[in-house]
Design a protein around this motif. Structure first.
Motif, PDB file in Angstrom:
ATOM      1  N   LEU A   1     -20.446   3.815   9.239  1.00  0.00           N
ATOM      2  CA  LEU A   1     -19.132   3.908  10.247  1.00  0.00           C
ATOM      3  C   LEU A   1     -18.573   2.628  10.365  1.00  0.00           C
ATOM      4  CD1 LEU A   1     -18.153   5.582  12.567  1.00  0.00           C
ATOM      5  CD2 LEU A   1     -19.673   4.780  14.120  1.00  0.00           C
ATOM      6  N   LYS A   2     -19.353   1.388  10.418  1.00  0.00           N
ATOM      7  CA  LYS A   2     -18.775   0.178  10.703  1.00  0.00           C
ATOM      8  C   LYS A   2     -17.605  -0.291   9.424  1.00  0.00           C
ATOM      9  CE  LYS A   2     -22.416  -1.818  13.359  1.00  0.00           C
ATOM     10  NZ  LYS A   2     -23.590  -3.035  13.096  1.00  0.00           N
ATOM     11  N   ASN A   3     -18.144   0.285   8.357  1.00  0.00           N
ATOM     12  CA  ASN A   3     -17.259  -0.024   7.215  1.00  0.00           C
ATOM     13  C   ASN A   3     -15.764   0.745   7.290  1.00  0.00           C
ATOM     14  OD1 ASN A   3     -16.153   0.572   4.250  1.00  0.00           O
ATOM     15  ND2 ASN A   3     -17.760  -0.861   3.698  1.00  0.00           N
ATOM     16  N   LEU A   4     -16.086   2.275   7.668  1.00  0.00           N
ATOM     17  CA  LEU A   4     -14.598   2.761   7.885  1.00  0.00           C
ATOM     18  C   LEU A   4     -13.880   2.482   8.900  1.00  0.00           C
ATOM     19  CD1 LEU A   4     -16.052   6.424   6.744  1.00  0.00           C
ATOM     20  CD2 LEU A   4     -14.935   4.730   5.373  1.00  0.00           C
ATOM     21  N   VAL A   5     -14.728   2.112  10.107  1.00  0.00           N
ATOM     22  CA  VAL A   5     -13.911   1.469  11.256  1.00  0.00           C
ATOM     23  C   VAL A   5     -13.103   0.077  10.848  1.00  0.00           C
ATOM     24  CG1 VAL A   5     -14.204   0.377  13.542  1.00  0.00           C
ATOM     25  CG2 VAL A   5     -15.196   2.645  12.981  1.00  0.00           C
ATOM     26  N   ALA A   6     -13.905  -0.674   9.865  1.00  0.00           N
ATOM     27  CA  ALA A   6     -13.248  -1.974   9.681  1.00  0.00           C
ATOM     28  C   ALA A   6     -12.083  -1.918   8.893  1.00  0.00           C
ATOM     29  CB  ALA A   6     -14.301  -2.786   8.822  1.00  0.00           C
ATOM     30  N   SER A   7     -11.948  -0.693   7.921  1.00  0.00           N
ATOM     31  CA  SER A   7     -10.800  -0.667   6.849  1.00  0.00           C
ATOM     32  C   SER A   7      -9.793   0.385   7.557  1.00  0.00           C
ATOM     33  CB  SER A   7     -11.671   0.279   5.786  1.00  0.00           C
ATOM     34  OG  SER A   7     -11.878   1.530   6.003  1.00  0.00           O
ATOM     35  N   GLY A   8     -10.142   0.628   8.951  1.00  0.00           N
ATOM     36  CA  GLY A   8      -9.185   1.415   9.497  1.00  0.00           C
ATOM     37  C   GLY A   8      -8.926   2.950   9.386  1.00  0.00           C
ATOM     38  N   ILE A   9      -9.858   3.452   8.480  1.00  0.00           N
ATOM     39  CA  ILE A   9      -9.777   4.792   8.355  1.00  0.00           C
ATOM     40  C   ILE A   9     -10.367   5.537   9.607  1.00  0.00           C
ATOM     41  CG2 ILE A   9     -11.002   6.906   7.003  1.00  0.00           C
ATOM     42  CD1 ILE A   9     -11.135   4.535   4.700  1.00  0.00           C
ATOM     43  N   LEU A  10     -11.298   4.994  10.512  1.00  0.00           N
ATOM     44  CA  LEU A  10     -11.706   5.883  11.536  1.00  0.00           C
ATOM     45  C   LEU A  10     -11.580   4.930  12.778  1.00  0.00           C
ATOM     46  CD1 LEU A  10     -15.119   7.120  10.593  1.00  0.00           C
ATOM     47  CD2 LEU A  10     -12.979   8.390  10.768  1.00  0.00           C
TER      48      LEU A  10
ATOM     49  N   ALA B   1      -5.005   5.868   8.543  1.00  0.00           N
ATOM     50  CA  ALA B   1      -4.726   7.346   8.585  1.00  0.00           C
ATOM     51  C   ALA B   1      -3.719   7.811   9.790  1.00  0.00           C
ATOM     52  CB  ALA B   1      -6.022   8.119   8.800  1.00  0.00           C
ATOM     53  N   GLY B   2      -2.940   6.819  10.168  1.00  0.00           N
ATOM     54  CA  GLY B   2      -2.017   7.053  11.158  1.00  0.00           C
ATOM     55  C   GLY B   2      -2.187   7.493  12.575  1.00  0.00           C
ATOM     56  N   GLY B   3      -3.351   7.008  12.829  1.00  0.00           N
ATOM     57  CA  GLY B   3      -4.003   7.116  14.182  1.00  0.00           C
ATOM     58  C   GLY B   3      -3.847   5.911  14.968  1.00  0.00           C
ATOM     59  N   THR B   4      -5.095   5.738  15.614  1.00  0.00           N
ATOM     60  CA  THR B   4      -5.122   4.607  16.797  1.00  0.00           C
ATOM     61  C   THR B   4      -6.199   3.668  16.339  1.00  0.00           C
ATOM     62  OG1 THR B   4      -6.642   5.789  17.943  1.00  0.00           O
ATOM     63  CG2 THR B   4      -4.237   6.104  18.460  1.00  0.00           C
ATOM     64  N   LYS B   5      -6.338   2.521  16.910  1.00  0.00           N
ATOM     65  CA  LYS B   5      -7.290   1.227  16.530  1.00  0.00           C
ATOM     66  C   LYS B   5      -8.686   1.899  17.213  1.00  0.00           C
ATOM     67  CE  LYS B   5      -8.415  -3.508  16.631  1.00  0.00           C
ATOM     68  NZ  LYS B   5      -8.005  -4.917  16.763  1.00  0.00           N
ATOM     69  N   VAL B   6      -8.397   2.524  18.539  1.00  0.00           N
ATOM     70  CA  VAL B   6      -9.630   2.751  19.438  1.00  0.00           C
ATOM     71  C   VAL B   6      -9.544   3.939  19.854  1.00  0.00           C
ATOM     72  CG1 VAL B   6     -10.710   2.054  21.361  1.00  0.00           C
ATOM     73  CG2 VAL B   6      -9.803   0.321  20.163  1.00  0.00           C
TER      74      VAL B   6
END
Length: 774
Positions: free
Chosen positions: A279-288, A446-451
Motif C-alpha cells: 500500500l505504501k508503495n502505491l500511495v508513494a507513486s500516486g496511484i492510490l 490516476a486523476g484523483g486526489t492526494k488524500v
C-alpha cells in the motif's frame, strides 16, 4: 420411462432454480417398478444420462439405492453453458505496475511445465484485474481451460464482472456455488468460476471436465486460505490428473498468519511471491490516495441480541434486522452527528460520497444537511433513472458537495476527484467495504486526489459481530485470517470484550453475595481463549471461547477425547445446531461435572468447539492470557484490608494502581468506572461473612433447573455420580447393576416423581443406564 423423465425435465426447466423433487416411492411407481434393485437403478441411471437431468444425491451417498423410499429425490435441469461476451473490443489499459506483474508471471511460465506462485497487491491495487489479464493472455485467448476458485459468493461475482470487462472474445463459462449452478452441471466450459466447497464432493465431475486436457490454469482468490484441508485435497487431485498446472494465488496478506500456517503457505506456493506491491508503495507513486481514517463513536447502544436466524441473514446477505435498522435510521442525535462532523471540517472533506443505511435514511440525511445549508442530494433506486443520472452528472460537475446513496455507487461509478467517503452503515462484507472505500482511493497519477478521508460511524453493539473495518482492510488485516499466532495484546482485547460485558451485568444487576462468594474477581479472569476463525459453507465463522481456571482441565480432557468421540458417534459437519447441542450436552456430562467448582463455561461454548472440530478436523489451541496475574483486583482489595487504609488512602491507592498499570486500562477497555466498582465489590466480599450453604431442595425439575440455575444443576449431577461411583472409577446403574466409565451412558432419574410428591434433592435422585426405564 422416457415420458416420465421428460415430464420431470419440463418441470425442473420451468422452476426458478431449475430443480424439482418427488418422493422416491412415487418416482419408482411412475416408472412402473414395484421395488428397487441394482438392475433397475442401472437402467434408470442410463436413461437419465440421455436427458438434461442430474439426480442430486446427498453428500457421501453413492446411489439412490441408499435413499429412504419416503424421502425426496431431487432433480436438476442442466442449463446450457453461458457465454461471457466482451463489453468492448479492446480491454482497458492496465496501470504500469499491473502490466509489470502480468509480464513477471508470463516470464515465470517460460521453461516451466508448472508453477505455484503468488500475486500480492493491497486492497484497491487491482489483484483481480491483474490476474484476469494474465489468464486472458496466457489461457482464455488460446482456448485453454481456467479454474478460478474463491471461498465467498461475492468474490465469485466480482471475478465474473472483472472478466466481463477484460475478455476480448466470447468465452463459455459457468459459475458454480450454493447460489449459482450446481457442480453436476459442468460440461465443456472453458472457464469455471467456483467456490471451493461446491467442488468438494464432485472430483469425478471435475475429472471429466479435464479428461481431454493436460494443463490447467488455476487461480485461488484470498490465497491465505489455501492451506485448508479442502484446498489441499483439490490441488493434489488436479496435480495427479494433469501434466501442467499453473497455480496463482491472490492475496494482500501472504505470510501474516501464524508460524505454522505461514510455513504451510510457503510450502504450497513453492515458487513464492511472483510479484508484490504494498500500500505504501502505491500511495508513494500516486496511484492510490493516502487514506486518512476518522472513527466517530455515535454512543448509540444496540442492546438487542440477534437470533441465530438474524445472524445467519447478516452473514449471508449483510442485512441488518429491521428493528435495529429502524433504530439507527430514526436516531436523530446519530444523524445530527453525521451532519455536524462534515460541517466541522467541510474544507477538508470537500467532495464526499455518503453511504446510507437504507433509502429512508438517505432521504432523512439529505433533508438534515439542507437544513444546515449544505447541498446534499440523493440517488436511490426508487428515483427515476433519468433523475439519478442527472444528479450523478451534476455531482461530477461539482454543482454540489455531498452525494448520498445506499449501494448504487459501490460499483462502476467513477468519481476521481472525490475527497471523502462517509460510512454510516455497518457491514460485515469486506468486498462491500472495499467498494465503498474505493470511491475515494484514486490517486493523483490516476486523476484523483492526494488524500482520501475515510470517516466511519461506530455504534456500541452488545452482540459480538465481525464488522468490516476500513483501516485494517487497507492494511491487509481485515476479516478472516488465522489467529494461531495471535499477539498477547490481541488476546487481551478478545478477553476484555467479553469480560467487560460480564462485568457490566454483574454491576448493573447487583448479583447477591451468595453468588459472588464463589466467584472472586481473580477467578473471573480467564486463563486464555480458544480463538476459532474458519470458513464453512462459504461463510467466515468467528467464535471466541473464554477458558477459566475452574474449567481449564475439563477442556483439555475433552479435547484429548474429542476425535474418538466424534468417530464413535459418526459425527459430521452436516449436523444441525440442535444435533450439535445434543452431543455437546453429552460432552458436558462426560467432562464438566468432575468437581464442585463454580462452572464458568456455557453449553454454547462446547457447541462452538465441537462444530469447529467437525468442520476443520483440527483441535483449537488455547491462547494463554499471559498477563492474567497483572489483573490483580482481588489482591489489591486484600492489601487494602490488611493495611487498614482510610477511605482517602483507599481512593489514592486504587487510583495509583490504575494510573501505573496501562495493561489494566487495556483489559478494562479504558472503563475506569468498572475497574473501581470491581475493587469495591471485592472489598465487600472480603468483609462479608457468608452462611454455610443449605442442601438444595426444590419442586423444579432437573431439566428446568439446568436452564434456570446451571450451577446448582451441575452440583446435583456431580453428587449423584459420586454416590454411584465404584472404587475402580466406574459408575453403576442402581437398577441393573451395569457399570461403565462413560458418564454419557447414564441418565439421572427420580426415585419418587415430582408428580407424586418427590423433590429435586440428591437423596431422591438415582443413576440409571439410558436404556433402562425408571
Amino acid at each position: 420411462m422416457i415420458e416420465v423423465l421428460s415430464e420431470i425435465e419440463s418441470k425442473a426447466k420451468l422452476n426458478k432454480n431449475s430443480r424439482t423433487s418427488l418422493k422416491c416411492r412415487s418416482f419408482i411407481k411412475k416408472l412402473g417398478y414395484r421395488s428397487r434393485s441394482k438392475k433397475m437403478i442401472h437402467e434408470i441411471d442410463q436413461a437419465i444420462q440421455r436427458t438434461n437431468l442430474t439426480m442430486l444425491l446427498p453428500d457421501q451417498v453413492e446411489s439412490w439405492l441408499e435413499i429412504d423410499l419416503d424421502d425426496a429425490i431431487h432433480f436438476q435441469y442442466n442449463a446450457k453453458s453461458r457465454v461471457l461476451a466482451p463489453t468492448t473490443s479492446k480491454a482497458p489499459a492496465l496501470y504500469a505496475f499491473q502490466a509489470e506483474a502480468v509480464n513477471r508471471i508470463h516470464r515465470k511460465m517460460i521453461g516451466n511445465d508448472s508453477f505455484k506462485g503468488m500475486l500480492v497487491l493491497p486492497t484497491g491495487g487491482g489483484k483481480t484485474t491483474t490476474a484476469v489479464r494474465w489468464i486472458w493472455e496466457a489461457a482464455l485467448s488460446k482456448r485453454k481451460k481456467v479454474l478460478w476458485i474463491a471461498h465467498r459468493h461475492e468474490l465469485l461475482n466480482q471475478a465474473l464482472e472483472t472478466m466481463r470487462n477484460q475478455v476480448e472474445k466470447p468465452v463459455k463459462y459457468r459459475v458454480v456455488s450454493g447460489i449459482h449452478d450446481h457442480a453436476t452441471m459442468i460440461q465443456d466450459e472453458q472457464l469455471i468460476i467456483a467456490s471451493k466447497d461446491s467442488l468438494t464432493h464432485h472430483g469425478e465431475r471435475l475429472a471429466n471436465w479435464l479428461a481431454e486436457d493436460d494443463e490447467l490454469f488455476l487461480v485461488i482468490d484470498e490465497a491465505h486460505h489455501a492451506t485448508s484441508r479442502t484446498y489441499i485435497q483439490l490441488i493434489r487431485s488436479l496435480e495427479k490428473s494433469l501434466d501442467r498446472l499453473y497455480l496463482l494465488g491472490l492475496t494482500a496478506t501472504p505470510f501474516r498468519t501464524a508460524e505454522s500456517e505461514s510455513g504451510a503457505l510457503r510450502k504450497l506456493f513453492k515458487d513464492g511471491i511472483l510479484y508484490k506491491k504494498d500500500l505504501k508503495n502505491l500511495v508513494a507513486s500516486g496511484i492510490l490516495s493516502e487514506p486518512h481514517f476518522f472513527s466517530m463513536q455515535t454512543d448509540v447502544q444496540i442492546a438487542q441480541k440477534l437470533t441465530a436466524e438474524q445472524l445467519e441473514t447478516l452473514r449471508f446477505t449483510d442485512q441488518l434486522p429491521e428493528k435495529i435498522m429502524d433504530k439507527l435510521v430514526e436516531h436523530h442525535p446519530r444523524n445530527l452527528l453525521i451532519v455536524q462532523q462534515y460541517i466541522a471540517s467541510a474544507n477538508q472533506f470537500g467532495k464526499t460520497i455518503l453511504f446510507a443505511i437504507n433509502q429512508l435514511h438517505a432521504t432523512m440525511l439529505a433533508l438534515l444537511f439542507q437544513q444546515h445549508q449544505v447541498d446534499a442530494r440523493v440517488v436511490i433506486s426508487q428515483n427515476d433513472v433519468d433523475h439519478n443520472a442527472d444528479t450523478i452528472q451534476a455531482f461530477r460537475n461539482n454543482e454540489f458537495p455531498i452525494l448520498i446513496n445506499v449501494n448504487i455507487l459501490t460499483e462502476g461509478a467513477d468519481f476521481p476527484d472525490v475527497q471523502s467517503v462517509f460510512l454510516t452503515r455497518p457491514t460485515i462484507s469486506s468486498i462491500f467495504m472495499t467498494q465503498m472505500v474505493g470511491r475515494a482511493l484514486r490517486g493523483e497519477v490516476a486523476g484523483g486526489t492526494k488524500v482520501a478521508n475515510i470517516v466511519s460511524f461506530i455504534d456500541d453493539w452488545v452482540e459480538k459481530i465481525a464488522w468490516s473495518n476500513p483501516q485494517s482492510l487497507l492494511a491487509g488485516e481485515n476479516g478472516d485470517e488465522t489467529f494461531e499466532g495471535i499477539s498477547d495484546r490481541k488476546v487481551t482485547e478478545i478477553i476484555s470484550a467479553q469480560v467487560m460485558e460480564q462485568l457490566a451485568l454483574r454491576m448493573n444487576n447487583h448479583l447477591d453475595f451468595a453468588d459472588m462468594k464463589r466467584n472472586y474477581f481473580a477467578e473471573s479472569v480467564p486463563m486464555g481463549v480458544y480463538a476459532m476463525h474458519y470458513l464453512h459453507d462459504e461463510k467466515t465463522i468467528s467464535e471466541d471461547v473464554l477458558v477459566y481456571e475452574n474449567d481449564v482441565d475439563a477442556y483439555a480432557l475433552m479435547l484429548e477425547q474429542l476425535p474418538r468421540f466424534c468417530i464413535q458417534n459418526g459425527l459430521s459437519s452436516k449436523l444441525t445446531n440442535g444435533q450439535i447441542r445434543q452431543f455437546a450436552e453429552q460432552l458436558e456430562l462426560q467432562f464438566f461435572i468432575e468437581d464442585e467448582l463454580q462452572p464458568m463455561y456455557e453449553i454454547i461454548d462446547l457447541m462452538a468447539i465441537l462444530k469447529y472440530f467437525l468442520v476443520t478436523k483440527e483441535l483449537p489451541a488455547l491462547l494463554l492470557f499471559k498477563e492474567r496475574k497483572q489483573v490483580n483486583i482481588t489482591e489489591l482489595a486484600r492489601t487494602i484490608v490488611q493495611k487498614d487504609y482510610t477511605y482517602r488512602q483507599q481512593k489514592e491507592f486504587i487510583q495509583q494502581n490504575w494510573d501505573e498499570q496501562p495493561f489494566l486500562q487495556v483489559f478494562f477497555n479504558y472503563e475506569e468506572i468498572y475497574y473501581k466498582k470491581c475493587v469495591q465489590s471485592e472489598l465487600l466480599m472480603i468483609d462479608t461473612i457468608f452462611s454455610p450453604k443449605e442442601p438444595y431442595e426444590s419442586d423444579v425439575s432437573l431439566a428446568k433447573l439446568k436452564k434456570s440455575n446451571h450451577s446448582e444443576w451441575r452440583s446435583l449431577m456431580y453428587q449423584v455420580f459420586e454416590r454411584n461411583k465404584q472404587k475402580n472409577g466406574m459408575y453403576q446403574c442402581v437398577l441393573s447393576g451395569e457399570r461403565s466409565m462413560n458418564k454419557a451412558d447414564f441418565k439421572v432419574g427420580y426415585k419418587k416423581s415430582l408428580k407424586n410428591g418427590g423433590k429435586t434433592t440428591v437423596n431422591n435422585l438415582a443413576l440409571v443406564k439410558k436404556s433402562d426405564k425408571y
